[in-house]
Write a protein that holds these residues in place. Sequence first.
Motif, PDB file in Angstrom:
ATOM      1  N   VAL A 123       0.839  -1.202   0.000  1.00 45.84           N
ATOM      2  CA  VAL A 123       0.000   0.000   0.000  1.00 45.84           C
ATOM      3  C   VAL A 123       0.874   1.252   0.000  1.00 45.84           C
ATOM      4  O   VAL A 123       0.637   2.206  -0.746  1.00 45.84           O
ATOM      5  CB  VAL A 123      -0.955   0.006   1.219  1.00 45.84           C
ATOM      6  N   ARG A 124       1.912   1.223   0.828  1.00 41.82           N
ATOM      7  CA  ARG A 124       2.759   2.425   0.918  1.00 41.82           C
ATOM      8  C   ARG A 124       3.574   2.617  -0.354  1.00 41.82           C
ATOM      9  O   ARG A 124       3.775   3.747  -0.820  1.00 41.82           O
ATOM     10  CB  ARG A 124       3.651   2.330   2.163  1.00 41.82           C
ATOM     11  N   ILE A 178       1.317   4.255  -2.830  1.00 38.32           N
ATOM     12  CA  ILE A 178       1.153   5.692  -2.555  1.00 38.32           C
ATOM     13  C   ILE A 178       2.387   6.457  -3.058  1.00 38.32           C
ATOM     14  O   ILE A 178       2.271   7.485  -3.731  1.00 38.32           O
ATOM     15  CB  ILE A 178       0.938   5.940  -1.043  1.00 38.32           C
ATOM     16  N   CYS A 223      -4.910  13.407  -0.397  1.00 37.63           N
ATOM     17  CA  CYS A 223      -4.970  12.066   0.154  1.00 37.63           C
ATOM     18  C   CYS A 223      -5.874  11.153  -0.699  1.00 37.63           C
ATOM     19  O   CYS A 223      -5.488  10.046  -1.057  1.00 37.63           O
ATOM     20  CB  CYS A 223      -5.517  12.211   1.570  1.00 37.63           C
ATOM     21  N   VAL A 227      -4.361   7.566  -2.041  1.00 37.06           N
ATOM     22  CA  VAL A 227      -4.484   6.493  -1.050  1.00 37.06           C
ATOM     23  C   VAL A 227      -5.607   5.549  -1.469  1.00 37.06           C
ATOM     24  O   VAL A 227      -6.718   6.008  -1.733  1.00 37.06           O
ATOM     25  CB  VAL A 227      -4.751   7.076   0.357  1.00 37.06           C
ATOM     26  N   VAL A 259      -5.381   3.637   6.718  1.00 37.74           N
ATOM     27  CA  VAL A 259      -4.879   4.839   6.038  1.00 37.74           C
ATOM     28  C   VAL A 259      -4.022   5.654   6.999  1.00 37.74           C
ATOM     29  O   VAL A 259      -2.894   6.054   6.677  1.00 37.74           O
ATOM     30  CB  VAL A 259      -6.056   5.691   5.496  1.00 37.74           C
ATOM     31  N   HIS A 275      -0.656   3.908   7.597  1.00 33.78           N
ATOM     32  CA  HIS A 275       0.285   3.962   6.470  1.00 33.78           C
ATOM     33  C   HIS A 275       0.825   5.381   6.265  1.00 33.78           C
ATOM     34  O   HIS A 275       2.011   5.565   5.996  1.00 33.78           O
ATOM     35  CB  HIS A 275      -0.371   3.452   5.184  1.00 33.78           C
ATOM     36  N   LEU A 276      -0.051   6.366   6.394  1.00 30.30           N
ATOM     37  CA  LEU A 276       0.419   7.745   6.200  1.00 30.30           C
ATOM     38  C   LEU A 276       1.369   8.159   7.312  1.00 30.30           C
ATOM     39  O   LEU A 276       2.357   8.853   7.076  1.00 30.30           O
ATOM     40  CB  LEU A 276      -0.764   8.711   6.102  1.00 30.30           C
ATOM     41  N   ARG A 301       3.373  16.443   4.559  1.00 25.39           N
ATOM     42  CA  ARG A 301       1.923  16.606   4.549  1.00 25.39           C
ATOM     43  C   ARG A 301       1.581  18.076   4.731  1.00 25.39           C
ATOM     44  O   ARG A 301       2.293  18.807   5.409  1.00 25.39           O
ATOM     45  CB  ARG A 301       1.227  15.889   5.698  1.00 25.39           C
TER      46      ARG A 301
END
Lengths: 102, 102
Positions: free
Chosen positions: A30-31, A34, A46, A50, A58, A61-62, A73
Motif C-alpha cells: 500500500v505504501r 502511494i 490524500c 491512497v 490509512v 500507512h500515512l 503533509r
Amino acid sequence: MAATPAAEPPRPDVDRLELVEVLAALGHPVRLEIVRKLASGAEASCGEVVPDLPRSSVTHHLRTLYESGVIARRPAGRRLYLALRREDLELRFPGLLALVLG
Amino acid sequence: MAATPAAEPPRPDVDRLELVEVLAALGHPVRLEIVRKLASGAEASCGEVVPDLPRSSVTHHLRTLYESGVIARRPAGRRLYLALRREDLELRFPGLLALVLG
C-alpha cells in the motif's frame, strides 16, 4: 489575500532520515503504491493517492510514510495534501527513489 | 569422499524476487545488520552474523530474509550457513545492495 497554508515542517530533518526506517516504510504494497502515485513530486490530495481502505489503515500507512521522512503533509481545511520528499531522499540516499519508482 | 552439502535451492527464483518483499526484509535494524555482515558475499555461519537474540526472533528474521530472497541458507549438520544473494539481487534491483551496504 490568505496565504497558502504552509506544509508542516518536514520531519525528520533530511540529515536525520534513517535508511532502515525508509526501507521499512517503502516495504509495504500500500505504501509503495502511494509513493509511486506521488512520483512526479507534485502535491496530491490524500483521496487521489491512497487506496480505499479502512481509516485506521490509512492513518497507519500515512503516519509510517511521514515519520520515516518519505512524505510531507499539508493539511488544508478538511483535506490533507501529500508530497514525496524527493529532493531530501535523493540527497540522503542517492538512487533509492529511482530504484523504487522503477 | 563426501560432497559438500549443497545450499538449498535459493527461493524465490531471481525473476520472482519482489521489490516490496526485499525492502520489507531490509527494513529492520537486526536484518540490516545481518545483511551488512554478509556484505562480502562469502558464506558465514549463523552464529557469526546473527546478534544475540531469542531463538524465535532469530528464526523470524532469518525466515524473512530467506523468503524475500535476500539470503540463501545451507544447513550443515547442526550449523546453518548463510550467504547474501548478491548477484541475484543486483540482477533484479541494480544498485540496491550498494545503497544498503553503503
